[in-house]
Design a protein around this motif. Structure first.
Motif, mmCIF file in Angstrom:
data_model
loop_
_atom_site.group_PDB
_atom_site.id
_atom_site.type_symbol
_atom_site.label_atom_id
_atom_site.label_comp_id
_atom_site.label_asym_id
_atom_site.label_seq_id
_atom_site.Cartn_x
_atom_site.Cartn_y
_atom_site.Cartn_z
ATOM 1 N N THR A 110 -17.090 -14.443 14.546
ATOM 2 C CA THR A 110 -16.369 -15.489 15.280
ATOM 3 C C THR A 110 -16.536 -16.822 14.552
ATOM 4 O O THR A 110 -17.319 -16.950 13.624
ATOM 5 C CB THR A 110 -16.895 -15.631 16.724
ATOM 6 N N GLY A 111 -15.822 -17.828 15.032
ATOM 7 C CA GLY A 111 -15.891 -19.146 14.398
ATOM 8 C C GLY A 111 -17.195 -19.873 14.628
ATOM 9 O O GLY A 111 -17.450 -20.901 13.998
ATOM 10 N N ALA A 112 -18.054 -19.342 15.526
ATOM 11 C CA ALA A 112 -19.312 -20.022 15.856
ATOM 12 C C ALA A 112 -20.371 -19.861 14.776
ATOM 13 O O ALA A 112 -21.290 -20.672 14.679
ATOM 14 C CB ALA A 112 -19.852 -19.500 17.182
ATOM 15 N N CYS A 113 -20.240 -18.820 13.949
ATOM 16 C CA CYS A 113 -21.302 -18.496 13.004
ATOM 17 C C CYS A 113 -21.557 -19.609 11.987
ATOM 18 O O CYS A 113 -22.700 -19.845 11.600
ATOM 19 C CB CYS A 113 -20.981 -17.195 12.267
ATOM 20 N N GLY A 114 -20.512 -20.305 11.570
ATOM 21 C CA GLY A 114 -20.679 -21.392 10.607
ATOM 22 C C GLY A 114 -21.553 -22.504 11.167
ATOM 23 O O GLY A 114 -22.471 -22.986 10.499
ATOM 24 N N TYR A 115 -21.278 -22.895 12.409
ATOM 25 C CA TYR A 115 -22.072 -23.953 13.029
ATOM 26 C C TYR A 115 -23.512 -23.487 13.265
ATOM 27 O O TYR A 115 -24.461 -24.228 12.987
ATOM 28 C CB TYR A 115 -21.473 -24.387 14.368
ATOM 29 N N ILE A 116 -23.699 -22.279 13.779
ATOM 30 C CA ILE A 116 -25.031 -21.774 14.067
ATOM 31 C C ILE A 116 -25.859 -21.702 12.782
ATOM 32 O O ILE A 116 -27.046 -22.053 12.776
ATOM 33 C CB ILE A 116 -24.966 -20.386 14.740
ATOM 34 N N ALA A 117 -25.260 -21.259 11.691
ATOM 35 C CA ALA A 117 -25.971 -21.183 10.411
ATOM 36 C C ALA A 117 -26.420 -22.567 9.961
ATOM 37 O O ALA A 117 -27.533 -22.746 9.455
ATOM 38 C CB ALA A 117 -25.077 -20.531 9.353
ATOM 39 N N MET A 118 -25.548 -23.569 10.148
ATOM 40 C CA MET A 118 -25.904 -24.935 9.780
ATOM 41 C C MET A 118 -27.018 -25.473 10.687
ATOM 42 O O MET A 118 -27.927 -26.164 10.235
ATOM 43 C CB MET A 118 -24.675 -25.834 9.888
ATOM 44 N N ALA A 119 -26.947 -25.116 11.981
ATOM 45 C CA ALA A 119 -27.980 -25.540 12.926
ATOM 46 C C ALA A 119 -29.335 -24.924 12.559
ATOM 47 O O ALA A 119 -30.370 -25.585 12.665
ATOM 48 C CB ALA A 119 -27.577 -25.147 14.345
ATOM 49 N N GLU A 120 -29.331 -23.672 12.135
ATOM 50 C CA GLU A 120 -30.564 -23.022 11.685
ATOM 51 C C GLU A 120 -31.178 -23.780 10.513
ATOM 52 O O GLU A 120 -32.390 -24.003 10.463
ATOM 53 C CB GLU A 120 -30.282 -21.580 11.275
ATOM 54 N N LYS A 121 -30.333 -24.177 9.566
ATOM 55 C CA LYS A 121 -30.814 -24.910 8.392
ATOM 56 C C LYS A 121 -31.436 -26.241 8.801
ATOM 57 O O LYS A 121 -32.527 -26.606 8.337
ATOM 58 C CB LYS A 121 -29.645 -25.146 7.425
ATOM 59 N N ASN A 122 -30.759 -26.992 9.682
ATOM 60 C CA ASN A 122 -31.300 -28.273 10.141
ATOM 61 C C ASN A 122 -32.607 -28.083 10.898
ATOM 62 O O ASN A 122 -33.530 -28.903 10.790
ATOM 63 C CB ASN A 122 -30.281 -28.976 11.046
ATOM 64 N N LEU A 123 -32.697 -26.993 11.656
ATOM 65 C CA LEU A 123 -33.899 -26.740 12.446
ATOM 66 C C LEU A 123 -35.087 -26.412 11.547
ATOM 67 O O LEU A 123 -36.234 -26.691 11.904
ATOM 68 C CB LEU A 123 -33.648 -25.612 13.440
ATOM 69 N N ARG A 124 -34.822 -25.826 10.388
ATOM 70 C CA ARG A 124 -35.918 -25.566 9.449
ATOM 71 C C ARG A 124 -36.530 -26.878 8.960
ATOM 72 O O ARG A 124 -37.755 -26.990 8.823
ATOM 73 C CB ARG A 124 -35.414 -24.722 8.268
ATOM 74 N N PHE A 125 -35.692 -27.886 8.701
ATOM 75 C CA PHE A 125 -36.202 -29.208 8.322
ATOM 76 C C PHE A 125 -36.977 -29.835 9.480
ATOM 77 O O PHE A 125 -38.042 -30.422 9.301
ATOM 78 C CB PHE A 125 -35.052 -30.130 7.901
ATOM 79 N N ASP A 126 -36.410 -29.720 10.673
ATOM 80 C CA ASP A 126 -37.053 -30.245 11.874
ATOM 81 C C ASP A 126 -38.437 -29.626 12.054
ATOM 82 O O ASP A 126 -39.424 -30.325 12.319
ATOM 83 C CB ASP A 126 -36.154 -29.932 13.078
ATOM 84 N N LEU A 127 -38.525 -28.317 11.891
ATOM 85 C CA LEU A 127 -39.786 -27.601 12.046
ATOM 86 C C LEU A 127 -40.792 -28.022 10.971
ATOM 87 O O LEU A 127 -41.990 -28.185 11.254
ATOM 88 C CB LEU A 127 -39.527 -26.097 11.973
ATOM 89 N N ALA A 128 -40.302 -28.219 9.753
ATOM 90 C CA ALA A 128 -41.182 -28.647 8.659
ATOM 91 C C ALA A 128 -41.803 -30.011 8.958
ATOM 92 O O ALA A 128 -43.001 -30.227 8.714
ATOM 93 C CB ALA A 128 -40.399 -28.699 7.347
ATOM 94 N N ILE A 129 -41.009 -30.938 9.484
ATOM 95 C CA ILE A 129 -41.524 -32.267 9.838
ATOM 96 C C ILE A 129 -42.632 -32.158 10.890
ATOM 97 O O ILE A 129 -43.686 -32.800 10.780
ATOM 98 C CB ILE A 129 -40.381 -33.161 10.365
ATOM 99 N N LYS A 130 -42.408 -31.317 11.902
ATOM 100 C CA LYS A 130 -43.405 -31.151 12.975
ATOM 101 C C LYS A 130 -44.687 -30.514 12.449
ATOM 102 O O LYS A 130 -45.790 -30.922 12.844
ATOM 103 C CB LYS A 130 -42.811 -30.302 14.105
ATOM 104 N N ILE A 131 -44.551 -29.519 11.586
ATOM 105 C CA ILE A 131 -45.739 -28.848 11.045
ATOM 106 C C ILE A 131 -46.533 -29.800 10.153
ATOM 107 O O ILE A 131 -47.775 -29.837 10.226
ATOM 108 C CB ILE A 131 -45.332 -27.574 10.277
ATOM 109 N N ILE A 132 -45.837 -30.581 9.333
ATOM 110 C CA ILE A 132 -46.529 -31.559 8.476
ATOM 111 C C ILE A 132 -47.261 -32.586 9.339
ATOM 112 O O ILE A 132 -48.426 -32.923 9.086
ATOM 113 C CB ILE A 132 -45.524 -32.256 7.529
ATOM 114 N N GLY A 133 -46.583 -33.093 10.380
ATOM 115 C CA GLY A 133 -47.224 -34.040 11.291
ATOM 116 C C GLY A 133 -48.435 -33.434 11.974
ATOM 117 O O GLY A 133 -49.472 -34.090 12.120
ATOM 118 N N PHE A 134 -48.327 -32.159 12.374
ATOM 119 C CA PHE A 134 -49.434 -31.466 13.025
ATOM 120 C C PHE A 134 -50.628 -31.344 12.079
ATOM 121 O O PHE A 134 -51.773 -31.659 12.461
ATOM 122 C CB PHE A 134 -48.974 -30.079 13.475
#
Length: 211
Positions: A138-162
Motif C-alpha cells: 500500500t502507499g503507507a509503506c513509504g512513510y512508515i519506512a521513513m518514520a522507522e529511519k527517523n526513530l532510529r536517530f531518535d533512539l540513538a539520541i536517547k541512548i547516548i543521553g542515558f
C-alpha cells in the motif's frame, strides 16, 4: 489461511484517549508552592522542567502515531497487542515524572526514567515494523519506512543521553529525551511542509497538462 485485520480507527481512537489521559495526569504530579509568591513559584522550576519534558515527549510520540494512523489502511491482531504494550510502558510516565520531580539529581531515578522512555521508544519502533508488514503493497509503506529511519536517530539520541547521564551527569538523561523530542517534532513539521509543496507541485503539473 486469510490474515485477520481489525478496525484501525477504533484502535487509533483508543490509543489517542489513553495517551491524552496520561498527558493530563502529568499535571497532577506538580506540587503547589508553599506560599502564593513569585519566589515560591520560581523555587519549583525543576518540577516544571520535568513536567514539560515528559509532556512534550509524549506529545511527540502521539504526533508520530497520529501521522502513521492517518496513512495506514489496516492493522493486524499482532499490531493491536504491540499497541497495548506501548501504552503499558507509556502509562509509567506520570509515576516516573513524580520521581523525577522529587529526586531529579539522583542517578538511579534518572536511569529508571531513561530506561522506561527507551523501552517505550523501542516498542514504538516495533509497532512501525508491524504496521509495515500489515500494509505491505500500500502507499503507507513509504512513510512508515521513513518514520522507522527517523526513530532510529531518535533512539540513538536517547541512548547516548542515558549513557552519558549514567557515567557523568545524571540530568543528561532527561536532556537527551528533550533533544530527541525536539528532533522528532521539528522533523515532522519539515515533513508536512515537504508534503504540501509536493502536492502543490503536482496540482500545477496536472493543470499544465490539461488542454
Amino acid at each position: 489461511m486469510k490474515k485477520l485485520f481489525l478496525d484501525k480507527d477504533r484502535l487509533g481512537a483508543f490509543m489517542d484517549a489513553i495517551i491524552a489521559i496520561i498527558m493530563t495526569i502529568l499535571i497532577l504530579e506538580l506540587a503547589q508552592p508553599a506560599r502564593p509568591t513569585l519566589a515560591a513559584f520560581l523555587g519549583l522550576w525543576r518540577a516544571f522542567v520535568s513536567y514539560a519534558i515528559s509532556f512534550f515527549w509524549l506529545a511527540s510520540m502521539w504526533t508520530a502515531l497520529h501521522m502513521a494512523w492517518d496513512r495506514i489502511e489496516r492493522v493486524s491482531q499482532r499490531t493491536v497487542w504491540i499497541s497495548l504494550f506501548l501504552l503499558f510502558w507509556a502509562s509509567f510516565q506520570p509515576y516516573m515524572t513524580k520521581l523525577m520531580i522529587r529526586w531529579n539529581a539522583e542517578r538511579v531515578v534518572q536511569g529508571a526514567y531513561g530506561l522506561v522512555i527507551i523501552i517505550t521508544t523501542l516498542n514504538l519502533y516495533w509497532l512501525y515494523v508491524s504496521l509495515n508488514k500489515d500494509n505491505a503493497g500500500t502507499g503507507a509503506c513509504g512513510y512508515i519506512a521513513m518514520a522507522e529511519k527517523n526513530l532510529r536517530f531518535d533512539l540513538a539520541i536517547k541512548i547516548i543521553g542515558f549513557l552519558l547521564g549514567m557515567l557523568f551527569y545524571p540530568q543528561l538523561v532527561e536532556i537527551g529525551v528533550l533533544i530527541a523530542a525536539a528532533y522528532m517534532i521539528i522533523g515532522r513539521i519539515s515533513l508536512k511542509k515537504k508534503v504540501k509543496k509536493h502536492n502543490r507541485d503536482e496540482i500545477r503539473s496536472n493543470s499544465r497538462r490539461k488542454p
